[in-house]
Design a protein around this motif. Structure first.
Motif, PDB file in Angstrom:
ATOM      1  N   THR A   9      38.683  67.956  90.670  1.00 23.54           N
ATOM      2  CA  THR A   9      38.035  68.431  91.889  1.00 23.54           C
ATOM      3  C   THR A   9      39.024  69.289  92.678  1.00 23.54           C
ATOM      4  O   THR A   9      38.661  70.335  93.211  1.00 23.54           O
ATOM      5  N   ALA A  41      39.286  72.671  91.137  1.00 21.73           N
ATOM      6  CA  ALA A  41      38.120  73.517  91.404  1.00 21.73           C
ATOM      7  C   ALA A  41      38.296  74.295  92.698  1.00 21.73           C
ATOM      8  O   ALA A  41      37.797  75.419  92.823  1.00 21.73           O
ATOM      9  N   THR A  98      34.499  68.429  82.987  1.00 22.42           N
ATOM     10  CA  THR A  98      33.493  69.465  83.186  1.00 22.42           C
ATOM     11  C   THR A  98      32.689  69.213  84.464  1.00 22.42           C
ATOM     12  O   THR A  98      32.488  70.126  85.265  1.00 22.42           O
ATOM     13  N   TYR A  99      32.275  67.996  84.669  1.00 17.27           N
ATOM     14  CA  TYR A  99      31.483  67.648  85.849  1.00 17.27           C
ATOM     15  C   TYR A  99      32.260  67.902  87.138  1.00 17.27           C
ATOM     16  O   TYR A  99      31.767  68.570  88.053  1.00 17.27           O
ATOM     17  N   THR A 159      34.850  69.718  87.632  1.00 13.71           N
ATOM     18  CA  THR A 159      35.278  71.101  87.826  1.00 13.71           C
ATOM     19  C   THR A 159      34.155  71.916  88.442  1.00 13.71           C
ATOM     20  O   THR A 159      34.391  72.756  89.312  1.00 13.71           O
ATOM     21  N   PHE A 160      32.928  71.678  88.013  1.00 13.44           N
ATOM     22  CA  PHE A 160      31.810  72.484  88.497  1.00 13.44           C
ATOM     23  C   PHE A 160      31.185  71.974  89.787  1.00 13.44           C
ATOM     24  O   PHE A 160      30.670  72.769  90.572  1.00 13.44           O
ATOM     25  N   LEU A 161      31.213  70.692  90.044  1.00 13.10           N
ATOM     26  CA  LEU A 161      30.554  70.144  91.224  1.00 13.10           C
ATOM     27  C   LEU A 161      31.039  70.790  92.530  1.00 13.10           C
ATOM     28  O   LEU A 161      30.217  71.273  93.315  1.00 13.10           O
ATOM     29  N   CYS A 189      32.423  73.660  92.996  1.00  8.56           N
ATOM     30  CA  CYS A 189      32.072  75.081  93.010  1.00  8.56           C
ATOM     31  C   CYS A 189      30.631  75.289  93.465  1.00  8.56           C
ATOM     32  O   CYS A 189      30.347  76.178  94.273  1.00  8.56           O
ATOM     33  N   PHE A 190      29.726  74.486  92.939  1.00  7.51           N
ATOM     34  CA  PHE A 190      28.332  74.614  93.349  1.00  7.51           C
ATOM     35  C   PHE A 190      28.159  74.255  94.822  1.00  7.51           C
ATOM     36  O   PHE A 190      27.413  74.913  95.541  1.00  7.51           O
ATOM     37  N   LEU A 191      28.849  73.234  95.273  1.00  7.22           N
ATOM     38  CA  LEU A 191      28.744  72.872  96.687  1.00  7.22           C
ATOM     39  C   LEU A 191      29.271  73.983  97.581  1.00  7.22           C
ATOM     40  O   LEU A 191      28.692  74.286  98.630  1.00  7.22           O
ATOM     41  N   ILE A 240      29.364  77.191  96.889  1.00  6.74           N
ATOM     42  CA  ILE A 240      28.451  78.329  96.836  1.00  6.74           C
ATOM     43  C   ILE A 240      27.273  78.105  97.781  1.00  6.74           C
ATOM     44  O   ILE A 240      26.908  78.987  98.570  1.00  6.74           O
ATOM     45  N   PHE A 241      26.678  76.925  97.714  1.00  4.14           N
ATOM     46  CA  PHE A 241      25.514  76.669  98.562  1.00  4.14           C
ATOM     47  C   PHE A 241      25.887  76.608 100.039  1.00  4.14           C
ATOM     48  O   PHE A 241      25.133  77.063 100.890  1.00  4.14           O
TER      49      PHE A 241
END
Length: 189
Positions: free
Chosen positions: A6, A9, A84-85, A87-89, A91-93, A95-96
């Motif tokens: 995390t 990320a 993977t989870y 690393t991406f979580l 980033c999506f938060l 972005i939104f």
């Protein structure tokens, strides 16, 4: 692993080459999840396929789980999925939550100059990664305890000449490097 990836990320703002030195140094020297040579293998794997960042990070997660739990493929797979989870979580938060704020900054000169600063930092980080991994290629047993692999800097120089002087296609250079590495391995195990 969740906390570590995390954190990584949040460093990916400048792209994969900004986070990879951090991951390489931390996962090898602090977490002892994999060896330096395994990390180099992860970079080699990622450079041959698209999606550099996630491939390297997933490889690190898999190898950390695999090595830490005595060669368990299940724990390696769990490490890969967790990496993977987490690393991406974030980033999506980001972005939104951040997209509306980014739209409000268009036209502000100070903020529009920030990408130039990030580019300069990324160049420094890539140089750090090159030196960090390059010393293990040139001195495979450690700088103080082994003889250097003289052929490694020779091949690096040959590769640079092919790229810069002859403008060789990078795919051909990768293929030549694979053949050279295989030949080097077979002749000098």
């Amino acid at each position: 692993m969740g906390l570590f990836f995390t954190q990584t990320a949040f460093v990916t703002v400048g792209g994969s080459y900004t986070v990879l030195p951090y991951v390489a140094q931390y996962s090898v020297t602090k977490l002892h999840g994999l060896s330096k040579l395994q990390m180099i293998d992860g970079f080699a794997l990622a450079e041959t396929t698209p999606g550099l960042l996630i491939i390297v990070l997933s490889f690190v997660g898999f190898m950390a789980g695999y090595n830490h739990f005595g060669g368990s493929l299940w724990m390696g797979a769990a490490g890969l999925l967790a990496t993977t989870y987490f690393t991406f979580l974030p980033c999506f938060l980001m972005i939104f939550a951040g997209a509306p704020l980014i739209e409000k900054t268009h036209g502000i000169e100070i903020i529009e100059g920030i990408p130039g600063l990030i580019t300069a930092a990324v160049v420094g980080v890539i140089l750090n990664l090159t030196l960090y991994l390059g010393k293990d290629v040139t001195f495979p047993g450690g700088v103080l305890f082994s003889h250097p692999d003289i052929l490694a800097p020779v091949w690096i120089s040959v590769s640079l000449v092919f790229m810069l002087k002859f403008r060789m296609n990078i795919l051909y250079l990768i293929g030549l490097s694979v053949l050279y590495g295989l030949l080097h391995y077979l002749l000098y195990p």
